[in-house]
Design a protein around this motif. Structure first.
Motif, short mmCIF file in Angstrom:
data_model
loop_
_atom_site.label_atom_id
_atom_site.label_comp_id
_atom_site.label_asym_id
_atom_site.label_seq_id
_atom_site.Cartn_x
_atom_site.Cartn_y
_atom_site.Cartn_z
N ALA A 1 19.54 30.39 19.34
CA ALA A 1 19.97 30.58 17.80
C ALA A 1 18.94 29.82 17.63
CB ALA A 1 21.47 29.34 17.73
N ILE A 2 17.98 29.49 17.75
CA ILE A 2 16.86 28.56 16.83
C ILE A 2 15.50 29.59 16.10
CG2 ILE A 2 14.97 27.37 16.41
CD1 ILE A 2 17.20 24.84 18.12
N VAL A 3 15.59 30.62 17.67
CA VAL A 3 14.93 31.98 18.22
C VAL A 3 15.30 32.39 16.81
CG1 VAL A 3 13.72 33.92 19.14
CG2 VAL A 3 13.85 31.15 19.91
N HIS A 4 16.27 33.41 16.61
CA HIS A 4 16.87 33.98 15.84
C HIS A 4 16.55 33.42 14.71
CE1 HIS A 4 20.39 36.06 14.06
NE2 HIS A 4 19.82 37.14 14.65
N ASP A 5 17.29 32.21 13.75
CA ASP A 5 16.80 32.20 13.09
C ASP A 5 15.24 32.16 12.00
OD1 ASP A 5 19.91 30.94 12.56
OD2 ASP A 5 19.41 28.76 12.38
N PHE A 6 14.51 31.65 13.36
CA PHE A 6 12.84 32.05 12.54
C PHE A 6 12.53 33.38 12.63
CE2 PHE A 6 8.84 32.60 14.58
CZ PHE A 6 8.00 32.29 13.31
N LEU A 7 12.88 34.40 13.20
CA LEU A 7 12.85 35.52 13.63
C LEU A 7 14.06 36.50 12.19
CD1 LEU A 7 13.49 37.35 17.27
CD2 LEU A 7 11.60 36.20 15.28
N TYR A 8 15.26 35.33 11.74
CA TYR A 8 15.73 36.54 10.69
C TYR A 8 14.78 36.15 9.01
CZ TYR A 8 20.40 38.63 11.47
OH TYR A 8 20.79 39.52 11.64
N GLY A 9 14.14 34.45 9.26
CA GLY A 9 13.71 34.90 8.00
C GLY A 9 12.11 35.06 7.67
N ARG A 10 10.87 35.46 9.02
CA ARG A 10 9.87 35.53 8.71
C ARG A 10 10.29 36.67 8.83
NH1 ARG A 10 7.00 31.01 10.03
NH2 ARG A 10 8.03 29.13 8.46
N ALA A 11 10.61 37.68 10.13
CA ALA A 11 10.85 39.72 9.01
C ALA A 11 9.80 40.28 10.55
CB ALA A 11 10.79 39.85 8.16
N THR A 12 9.50 38.97 11.25
CA THR A 12 8.40 39.01 12.04
C THR A 12 8.87 40.61 13.14
OG1 THR A 12 8.26 37.77 14.32
CG2 THR A 12 7.15 37.43 12.00
N ILE B 1 27.02 41.41 18.83
CA ILE B 1 28.11 42.12 18.03
C ILE B 1 28.69 41.34 16.71
CG2 ILE B 1 30.34 44.09 17.22
CD1 ILE B 1 30.32 44.37 20.28
N CYS B 2 29.03 40.05 16.34
CA CYS B 2 28.95 39.79 14.99
C CYS B 2 27.78 39.77 14.00
CB CYS B 2 29.72 38.18 15.11
SG CYS B 2 31.29 38.23 16.13
N LEU B 3 26.38 39.39 14.89
CA LEU B 3 25.10 39.67 14.14
C LEU B 3 25.09 40.90 13.46
CD1 LEU B 3 23.02 37.66 16.88
CD2 LEU B 3 24.21 36.64 14.51
N ARG B 4 25.21 42.00 14.30
CA ARG B 4 24.92 43.08 13.60
C ARG B 4 26.33 43.44 12.68
NH1 ARG B 4 21.25 44.19 13.47
NH2 ARG B 4 21.27 45.93 13.31
N LEU B 5 27.45 43.15 12.41
CA LEU B 5 28.00 43.07 11.88
C LEU B 5 28.30 42.15 10.36
CD1 LEU B 5 31.55 43.87 13.76
CD2 LEU B 5 30.27 45.56 12.58
N PHE B 6 27.80 41.10 10.61
CA PHE B 6 27.69 40.58 9.26
C PHE B 6 26.68 39.53 9.24
CE2 PHE B 6 32.23 40.27 11.65
CZ PHE B 6 32.42 40.54 10.67
N GLY B 7 25.35 39.94 9.85
CA GLY B 7 24.19 38.98 9.57
C GLY B 7 23.64 39.54 8.33
N SER B 8 23.32 40.93 7.69
CA SER B 8 22.55 41.70 7.19
C SER B 8 22.45 40.35 5.60
CB SER B 8 23.07 42.68 6.47
OG SER B 8 24.09 42.44 5.86
N SER B 9 23.09 39.38 5.49
CA SER B 9 23.14 38.42 4.10
C SER B 9 22.04 37.60 4.57
CB SER B 9 24.13 38.50 3.54
OG SER B 9 25.34 37.37 4.73
N HIS B 10 21.59 37.55 5.53
CA HIS B 10 20.98 36.41 6.12
C HIS B 10 19.30 36.82 6.55
CE1 HIS B 10 24.26 33.43 6.44
NE2 HIS B 10 25.13 34.46 7.19
N TYR B 11 19.52 37.91 6.64
CA TYR B 11 18.21 37.96 6.73
C TYR B 11 17.22 38.69 6.00
CZ TYR B 11 14.64 41.17 9.20
OH TYR B 11 13.17 42.20 9.76
N ASN B 12 16.51 37.44 5.92
CA ASN B 12 16.13 37.56 4.35
C ASN B 12 14.42 36.83 4.79
OD1 ASN B 12 14.41 36.52 1.87
ND2 ASN B 12 16.37 34.96 1.52
N PRO B 13 13.53 37.62 5.26
CA PRO B 13 12.08 37.41 5.05
C PRO B 13 11.20 36.84 4.47
CG PRO B 13 12.67 39.73 4.56
CD PRO B 13 13.66 38.66 4.33
#
Length: 122
Positions: free
Chosen positions: A66-77, A106-118
């Motif tokens: 989860a921590i790595v995922h938060d980092f990747l969603y925020g940095r968009a590397t 699957i939940c991330l793929r369906l509902f995660g787009s609003s949190h993907y923010n570089p």
């Protein structure tokens, strides 16, 4: 290949909800190295409150994922799909059952787009 190069150390944020990375947390996934800096803020697994009985935000079987995922969603590397896949792989590596990891993926793929923010953590 997955390799945690450093151990994870967290402390509570002053708001009592988020956590702060207390040391440089480094992980290698498939030859790519990701470095979460000291002071990085995370809300761990952002699961809805009604499902915390089943998927608590701080479950040790997917807390590092989860921590790595938060980092990747925020940095968009990496792309959003890559970040979600890395979460799934890390969760399974840390002991989450394959079924639960795929459900979370699957939940991330369906509902995660609003949190993907570089720009979120810049």
């Amino acid at each position: 290949m997955i390799k945690f190069i450093t151990e994870l150390a967290l402390k509570a944020d002053t708001n009592g909800y988020n956590r702060i990375v207390n040391n440089e947390f480094i992980v290698e996934v498939g030859g790519e190295v990701f470095v979460m800096p000291i002071g990085f803020r995370t809300n761990l697994a952002n699961t809805p409150k009604w499902i915390h009985w089943l998927l608590p935000p701080d479950d040790p079987h997917y807390i590092r994922a989860a921590i790595v995922h938060d980092f990747l969603y925020g940095r968009a590397t990496v792309s959003r799909k890559q970040a979600d896949t890395i979460f799934r792989k890390l969760a399974i590596h840390d002991g989450t059952s394959t079924g639960v990891a795929y459900l979370m993926y699957i939940c991330l793929r369906l509902f995660g787009s609003s949190h993907y923010n570089p720009k979120r953590f810049k």
